[in-house]
Design a protein around this motif. Structure first.
Motif, PDB file in Angstrom:
ATOM      1  N   ALA A 138      -6.988 -30.645  44.014  1.00 58.41           N
ATOM      2  CA  ALA A 138      -7.296 -29.377  43.335  1.00 58.41           C
ATOM      3  C   ALA A 138      -7.395 -29.648  41.837  1.00 58.41           C
ATOM      4  CB  ALA A 138      -6.212 -28.348  43.611  1.00 58.41           C
ATOM      5  N   THR A 139      -8.226 -28.875  41.174  1.00 54.58           N
ATOM      6  CA  THR A 139      -8.394 -28.986  39.725  1.00 54.58           C
ATOM      7  C   THR A 139      -8.298 -27.588  39.126  1.00 54.58           C
ATOM      8  OG1 THR A 139      -9.929 -30.799  40.075  1.00 54.58           O
ATOM      9  CG2 THR A 139      -9.938 -29.783  37.892  1.00 54.58           C
ATOM     10  N   PRO A 140      -7.522 -27.416  38.075  1.00 53.57           N
ATOM     11  CA  PRO A 140      -7.457 -26.089  37.445  1.00 53.57           C
ATOM     12  C   PRO A 140      -8.828 -25.681  36.911  1.00 53.57           C
ATOM     13  CG  PRO A 140      -5.714 -27.517  36.627  1.00 53.57           C
ATOM     14  CD  PRO A 140      -6.634 -28.384  37.418  1.00 53.57           C
ATOM     15  N   LYS A 141      -9.175 -24.428  37.148  1.00 50.87           N
ATOM     16  CA  LYS A 141     -10.460 -23.929  36.667  1.00 50.87           C
ATOM     17  C   LYS A 141     -10.271 -22.889  35.578  1.00 50.87           C
ATOM     18  CE  LYS A 141     -13.306 -24.962  40.659  1.00 50.87           C
ATOM     19  NZ  LYS A 141     -14.130 -24.446  41.746  1.00 50.87           N
ATOM     20  N   LEU A 142      -9.055 -22.775  35.093  1.00 51.88           N
ATOM     21  CA  LEU A 142      -8.770 -21.826  34.022  1.00 51.88           C
ATOM     22  C   LEU A 142      -7.965 -22.514  32.940  1.00 51.88           C
ATOM     23  CD1 LEU A 142      -7.640 -18.541  35.806  1.00 51.88           C
ATOM     24  CD2 LEU A 142      -9.801 -18.988  34.681  1.00 51.88           C
ATOM     25  N   GLY A 143      -8.244 -22.172  31.703  1.00 50.36           N
ATOM     26  CA  GLY A 143      -7.398 -22.642  30.622  1.00 50.36           C
ATOM     27  C   GLY A 143      -6.429 -21.563  30.205  1.00 50.36           C
ATOM     28  N   PRO A 144      -5.420 -21.852  29.443  1.00 48.46           N
ATOM     29  CA  PRO A 144      -5.079 -23.182  28.997  1.00 48.46           C
ATOM     30  C   PRO A 144      -4.404 -23.997  30.098  1.00 48.46           C
ATOM     31  CG  PRO A 144      -3.473 -21.599  28.176  1.00 48.46           C
ATOM     32  CD  PRO A 144      -4.511 -20.814  28.888  1.00 48.46           C
ATOM     33  N   VAL A 145      -4.852 -25.246  30.205  1.00 48.60           N
ATOM     34  CA  VAL A 145      -4.244 -26.153  31.178  1.00 48.60           C
ATOM     35  C   VAL A 145      -3.185 -26.952  30.440  1.00 48.60           C
ATOM     36  CG1 VAL A 145      -4.650 -28.022  32.798  1.00 48.60           C
ATOM     37  CG2 VAL A 145      -6.398 -26.275  32.455  1.00 48.60           C
ATOM     38  N   PHE A 146      -1.939 -26.671  30.748  1.00 53.52           N
ATOM     39  CA  PHE A 146      -0.848 -27.375  30.074  1.00 53.52           C
ATOM     40  C   PHE A 146      -0.408 -28.604  30.856  1.00 53.52           C
ATOM     41  CE2 PHE A 146      -0.214 -23.004  28.378  1.00 53.52           C
ATOM     42  CZ  PHE A 146      -0.370 -23.314  27.034  1.00 53.52           C
ATOM     43  N   THR A 147      -0.575 -28.536  32.183  1.00 51.71           N
ATOM     44  CA  THR A 147      -0.178 -29.656  33.031  1.00 51.71           C
ATOM     45  C   THR A 147      -1.393 -30.114  33.819  1.00 51.71           C
ATOM     46  OG1 THR A 147       2.103 -28.905  33.219  1.00 51.71           O
ATOM     47  CG2 THR A 147       1.291 -30.315  34.979  1.00 51.71           C
ATOM     48  N   ASN A 148      -1.613 -31.407  33.820  1.00 53.07           N
ATOM     49  CA  ASN A 148      -2.810 -31.957  34.466  1.00 53.07           C
ATOM     50  C   ASN A 148      -2.605 -31.992  35.975  1.00 53.07           C
ATOM     51  OD1 ASN A 148      -5.339 -33.040  34.631  1.00 53.07           O
ATOM     52  ND2 ASN A 148      -4.615 -35.147  34.412  1.00 53.07           N
ATOM     53  N   VAL A 149      -3.004 -30.931  36.660  1.00 55.69           N
ATOM     54  CA  VAL A 149      -2.811 -30.814  38.102  1.00 55.69           C
ATOM     55  C   VAL A 149      -3.977 -31.479  38.830  1.00 55.69           C
ATOM     56  CG1 VAL A 149      -2.825 -29.134  39.992  1.00 55.69           C
ATOM     57  CG2 VAL A 149      -1.403 -28.734  37.985  1.00 55.69           C
ATOM     58  N   THR A 150      -3.665 -32.283  39.838  1.00 56.37           N
ATOM     59  CA  THR A 150      -4.724 -32.972  40.587  1.00 56.37           C
ATOM     60  C   THR A 150      -4.717 -32.607  42.068  1.00 56.37           C
ATOM     61  OG1 THR A 150      -3.247 -34.854  40.915  1.00 56.37           O
ATOM     62  CG2 THR A 150      -4.742 -34.952  39.016  1.00 56.37           C
ATOM     63  N   HIS A 151      -3.714 -31.838  42.505  1.00 55.84           N
ATOM     64  CA  HIS A 151      -3.640 -31.453  43.918  1.00 55.84           C
ATOM     65  C   HIS A 151      -3.009 -30.075  44.013  1.00 55.84           C
ATOM     66  CE1 HIS A 151       0.643 -32.262  43.612  1.00 55.84           C
ATOM     67  NE2 HIS A 151       0.360 -33.449  43.112  1.00 55.84           N
ATOM     68  N   MET A 152      -3.078 -29.482  45.194  1.00 59.18           N
ATOM     69  CA  MET A 152      -2.484 -28.157  45.374  1.00 59.18           C
ATOM     70  C   MET A 152      -0.965 -28.234  45.136  1.00 59.18           C
ATOM     71  SD  MET A 152      -4.990 -26.085  46.140  1.00 59.18           S
ATOM     72  CE  MET A 152      -4.427 -24.641  47.020  1.00 59.18           C
ATOM     73  N   ILE A 153      -0.471 -27.263  44.409  1.00 58.33           N
ATOM     74  CA  ILE A 153       0.961 -27.213  44.107  1.00 58.33           C
ATOM     75  C   ILE A 153       1.641 -26.304  45.136  1.00 58.33           C
ATOM     76  CG2 ILE A 153       2.685 -26.544  42.392  1.00 58.33           C
ATOM     77  CD1 ILE A 153       0.996 -28.921  41.535  1.00 58.33           C
ATOM     78  N   PRO A 154       2.670 -26.812  45.818  1.00 60.20           N
ATOM     79  CA  PRO A 154       3.339 -25.990  46.836  1.00 60.20           C
ATOM     80  C   PRO A 154       4.462 -25.143  46.240  1.00 60.20           C
ATOM     81  CG  PRO A 154       4.251 -28.181  46.871  1.00 60.20           C
ATOM     82  CD  PRO A 154       3.229 -28.163  45.760  1.00 60.20           C
ATOM     83  N   LEU A 155       4.986 -24.249  47.066  1.00 60.60           N
ATOM     84  CA  LEU A 155       6.203 -23.544  46.680  1.00 60.60           C
ATOM     85  C   LEU A 155       7.396 -24.487  46.855  1.00 60.60           C
ATOM     86  CD1 LEU A 155       4.210 -21.105  47.378  1.00 60.60           C
ATOM     87  CD2 LEU A 155       6.305 -19.791  47.569  1.00 60.60           C
ATOM     88  N   GLU A 156       8.555 -24.000  46.437  1.00 61.85           N
ATOM     89  CA  GLU A 156       9.717 -24.892  46.375  1.00 61.85           C
ATOM     90  C   GLU A 156      10.312 -25.223  47.752  1.00 61.85           C
ATOM     91  OE1 GLU A 156      12.754 -24.460  43.648  1.00 61.85           O
ATOM     92  OE2 GLU A 156      11.436 -24.623  41.918  1.00 61.85           O
ATOM     93  N   PHE A 157      11.248 -26.097  47.719  1.00 64.85           N
ATOM     94  CA  PHE A 157      12.011 -26.493  48.906  1.00 64.85           C
ATOM     95  C   PHE A 157      12.634 -25.231  49.529  1.00 64.85           C
ATOM     96  CE2 PHE A 157      15.703 -28.443  51.051  1.00 64.85           C
ATOM     97  CZ  PHE A 157      15.056 -29.465  51.721  1.00 64.85           C
ATOM     98  N   PRO A 158      12.658 -25.151  50.860  1.00 69.00           N
ATOM     99  CA  PRO A 158      13.174 -23.919  51.476  1.00 69.00           C
ATOM    100  C   PRO A 158      14.655 -23.691  51.176  1.00 69.00           C
ATOM    101  CG  PRO A 158      12.823 -25.630  53.134  1.00 69.00           C
ATOM    102  CD  PRO A 158      12.212 -26.125  51.859  1.00 69.00           C
TER     103      PRO A 158
END
Lengths: 512, 390
Positions: free
Chosen positions: B252-272
């Motif tokens: 995944a790539t962010p399509k909106l700015g401002p991009v503060f963290t260089n995301v390269t894949h889908m970010i999941p929710l936290e540990f259950p």
């Protein structure tokens, strides 16, 4: 003495909340993207996060595509640009492109414009200060629709839960007994009370959320306390703004000079707008937020105060106040400070009541020293929210173009646009409505070259690099702009020639 | 009293040989689409950012709502105007219409979901595009989704309670799956309060007491199965771990700015959150004291729930903020594109902590009260589920 005391009675207030100018949030800009000269209009959304519209016109043919990408001017948000979006090329006018960009947070943005065409590629950075301006009330029709749906759903859930109690536990085929029907009615009554309670408290929560959101998100200019000391020194004390301080990295950074000065102060006597001062206060020794300036000779009256500053993030603010001043003997104007005198702005302005004679060349303002300033206005009426070139020419008393024009604070000219009720104030330059300091930051960080001013003569940059060039420049100056709303406006145009700042004053009516 | 309709129903029910009727499957697919669509949507907001009505995640959510709405409408109309005496016999009557109770509730939920759309659109224009989960229009959407989800559950439960032998066992499996999905849905709405860095503050325990004991107790008691709460919590845990470990596999790539963290894949929710452990305790208590006074039982359940939550999550919080959890297994090394590096430290230190121990105790006291009340409602809800026939 009482006059001095009266002068010290200061009013703080904010007009239409808007950064970098007052009531004029859209960005109008012109510059070079490589070989292509572009005029750019960016209409920022009323609420952030929101979607801004972008309109770009290329003066040069052969542009095949334009892509835009928004990112912060400085800081971590400027490091990773998202993929650019292609603008849509108009079929009727191939040199016109339009599209949308998403602005997800308030702050000091730039829009990088990437152009491809027959002459190769080019890039341009346009500063865009973005902040939420207001919330929208719910339209009546939507309110009626939602209320109708809420009423329907209320009665529906009451009936469904009543049916659940009455028949839900019956074996298939059994009919409900009278006591089951009675219990069903009790459940309906209880459900009604509970749901009404949820709606009541939900409404309270909603109102509370809405208030909190408005407080947190809607831009407020820093307050400024303006006072006059007995020796004729004006003191401006900037106050704290929670909107700014809650954005320490993206907005609330230290002040930087904007075309040579930390503050550009404009005093306009209201309501007649017949006296105008463009001054440059300095920071008081040892202070980070108190500015002082020795006033020149100022006649008594009620003055509107506009104070422009720019921060290291590139975010500009225009602080607003007003003050009653007595007659001030003052000191002679020095440096870049300037003033102007004009006839009172007429009430109920109309095309027939323009203050200056109209010739076939345009609207002419004869200056106090006999020189003339001409607004090449054209026959088309001005209308709100439309891109317009405001073109002015300085002439000598014999109507010949001036030959001794100099840069004024590094630029070919400055224009201050004020609506008659002061609800709009814009301090613009040949590059457009952007803060020059923000533009320099954006261009430096993006590596794009300094843009040309796009004036008709195209012989000299509209904005000079510091230190100022003393070369003589074209007597014609153009400002890209769009009036934000209909009304009567006064425009102060400042061009420097032979060491003297000439200020032409023009009135105009803008229709919806 | 046995009516002709009851006889007709009995005759038809004996002929069934399939695992579950088609509308039960529709309910499962609809509820799953909504919940998995929500996971996808939240991840989309953290990874890609730009969304419209037509993003795949939104379409999945809308598909779930529309599927359940159409299914329910068909059931109601076919029961009202059709000639199926068995269906009529197993229906309730609302405003002259007849149909299964779950169908009415699911249909209501679908209309609420539709109602939330113009409200949400106005909210975006007025207060900005989505920046938080808990906003008034999202709460309306949540109520709608809840209506759809519970409607699907009631459809299944009424069928299950009328079934016997193998058919009941089959439906019980589907029931637990749906319970796990609904528990995931509830915890999705609480996800802003359920992170590792919040586990040393009373707010975490208050939020997790709000509804979770109700769901676990009600679903366990409604099933009649000894380990109902444990199975439900396990299914939630499996869903949460699947998204934690699965989503990062997709680029995944962010399509909106401002991009503060260089995301390269889908970010999941936290540990259950480890509610599977208090769920085991709930099952044990229900099995041991299930027939006792319900208020006493609720006190026992509520107190045990919060106490076990504290015992489990206090050390879990310590672990999740430690460097040992910054890996793909525990997911503490993921940051949304809009998180500046200067704010990473918030994920590695406890936030929302009370200023004093007394304030913490007060907050935990409130959590006990909420959990007890929640458990009591859960007991009543579970009994109601067991009695449901239509």
């Amino acid at each position: 003495m009482h006059r001095w005391i009266a002068a010290l009675s200061v009013v703080f207030f904010a007009l239409a909340p808007c950064w970098a100018h007052v009531g004029s949030p859209d960005v109008y800009f012109q510059g070079l993207a490589g070989p292509y000269h572009l005029t750019v209009t960016i209409r920022t959304p009323a609420m952030i996060p929101g979607v801004a519209s972008v309109e770009i016109r290329s003066s040069d043919p052969g542009v095949s595509s334009i892509r835009v990408v928004p990112l912060y001017i400085v800081g971590a948000g400027a490091k990773y640009p998202p993929p650019p979006d292609a603008l849509t090329q108009s079929k009727e006018d191939p040199q016109f492109f339009s599209g949308k960009i998403w602005l997800m947070e308030s702050g000091s943005w730039q829009v990088r414009v990437q152009v491809n065409g027959s002459q190769g590629a080019g890039e341009l950075a346009v500063p865009v200060p973005a902040a939420a301006r207001n919330t929208l009330p719910m339209q009546k029709s939507l309110g009626v629709l939602l209320f109708a749906l809420m009423t329907l759903l209320f009665f529906a859930i009451v009936s469904i839960l009543g049916a659940a109690r009455r028949e839900g536990t019956l074996e298939p085929g059994q009919d409900p007994e009278p006591n089951q029907k009675r219990r069903g009615r009790w459940v309906m009554a209880g459900t009604a009370v509970i749901v009404l309670g949820i709606l009541f408290f939900g409404n309270m929560w909603w109102n509370s959320e809405a208030r909190a959101k408005a407080l947190e998100m809607i831009y407020k200019a820093p307050p400024v306390n303006v006072s006059l000391e007995p020796d004729g020194k004006m003191v401006l004390r900037m106050g704290d703004s929670s909107w700014h301080s809650s954005r320490p990295e993206t907005v609330m950074t230290k002040l930087i000079p904007d075309h040579g000065h930390l503050m550009h102060l404009f005093l306009i006597r209201v309501p007649q707008m017949d006296r105008f001062y463009h001054l440059h206060p300095d920071l008081a020794p040892g202070s980070a937020n108190t500015f002082t300036v020795d006033l020149p000779q100022v006649p008594a009256g009620h003055y509107q105060v506009f104070a422009d500053i720019v921060r290291e993030s590139g975010f500009p603010d225009t602080m607003v106040a007003d003050i009653d001043l007595p007659d001030v003997l003052g000191v002679p104007l020095t440096g870049d400070n300037s003033d102007a005198t004009a006839p009172p702005i007429p009430n109920g302005l109309s095309e027939s009541k323009l203050n200056a004679p109209v010739t076939e060349k345009g609207v002419v303002d004869v200056l106090p020293d006999g020189n003339r300033m001409v607004w090449e206005r054209g026959p088309i009426p001005l209308s709100a929210n439309h891109f317009v070139w405001l073109r002015f020419r300085l002439e000598d008393p014999q109507s010949k173009p001036a030959t001794d024009v100099e840069p004024y604070m590094g630029m070919a000219g400055h224009a201050e646009i004020v609506r008659s009720d002061c609800s709009v104030f814009a301090h613009i330059h040949p590059d457009g409505s952007v803060a020059i300091a923000a533009l320099e930051l954006a261009q430096k960080n993006s590596g794009t070259p300094v843009a040309a001013n796009g004036n008709d003569s195209a012989t000299m940059d509209g904005r000079m690099s510091m230190p100022m060039s003393m070369d003589k420049i074209s007597p014609e100056v153009s400002f890209p702009y769009g009036f934000p709303k209909a009304g009567e406006y006064r425009i102060f145009v400042q061009i420097k020639r032979a060491g003297r700042v000439e200020t032409g004053v023009f009135d105009t009516l803008v229709t919806q | 009293m046995t009516t002709p309709a009851a006889i007709a129903y009995s005759a038809v029910s004996r002929e069934r040989t399939h695992i579950a009727p088609w509308y039960i499957w529709c309910g499962l697919v609809g509820a799953s689409s909504i919940v998995f669509g929500l996971y996808w949507d939240i991840s989309w907001h953290m990874s890609i950012g730009r969304d419209t009505f037509w993003t795949p995640a939104h379409l999945l959510i809308q598909f779930g709502g529309i599927l359940m709405c159409l299914t329910s409408a068909y059931l109601i109309f076919s029961t009202t105007w059709g000639h199926d005496p068995a269906a009529k016999a197993a229906s309730v009557k609302v405003w002259g219409f007849r149909g299964p109770l779950g169908a009415f509730l699911a249909c209501w939920g679908g209309v609420v979901m539709v109602t939330s759309a113009p409200f949400d659109n106005w909210w975006h224009n007025s207060f900005g595009l989505d920046v938080e989960i808990v906003s008034p229009p999202h709460m309306v959407l949540g109520v709608g989704i809840l209506g759809v989800g519970i409607g699907a559950l009631l459809l299944l439960v009424s069928q299950m309670n009328r079934a016997q032998d193998q058919e009941r066992k089959n439906l019980l499996c589907l029931y637990f799956y749906l319970c796990g999905v609904l528990l995931s849905l509830h915890l999705l709405f609480l996800s802003e309060y359920g992170n590792g860095d919040q586990m040393h503050g009373a707010q975490f325990y208050r939020a997790l007491s709000l509804g979770v004991p109700l769901i676990l107790v009600a679903f366990a008691r409604g099933s009649g199965y000894r380990w109902g709460a444990t199975v439900t919590a396990s299914i939630y845990t499996a869903i949460q771990l699947t998204q934690l470990w699965g989503l990062p596999l997709f680029p995944a790539t962010p399509k909106l700015g401002p991009v503060f963290t260089n995301v390269t894949h889908m970010i999941p929710l936290e540990f259950p959150v480890l509610i599977v452990i208090p769920a085991i305790i709930i099952d044990l208590l229900l099995n041991r004291f299930g027939q006792k006074n319900k208020w006493l039982l609720a006190v026992l359940l509520g107190v045990a729930y919060v106490a076990v939550m504290l015992v489990v999550h206090w050390p879990l919080g310590n672990f999740l903020i430690s460097p040992a959890a910054r890996n793909w297994i525990f997911g503490q090394n993921y940051f949304a594109y809009a998180v500046p590096p200067s704010e990473y430290h918030f994920q590695f230190e406890f936030i929302d902590r009370e200023a004093t121990f007394a304030l913490f105790c007060r907050g935990i006291g409130i959590a006990f009260c909420i959990a007890i009340l929640s458990s009591r409602i859960g007991l009543a809800g579970g009994d109601a589920l067991r009695r449901l026939r239509r």
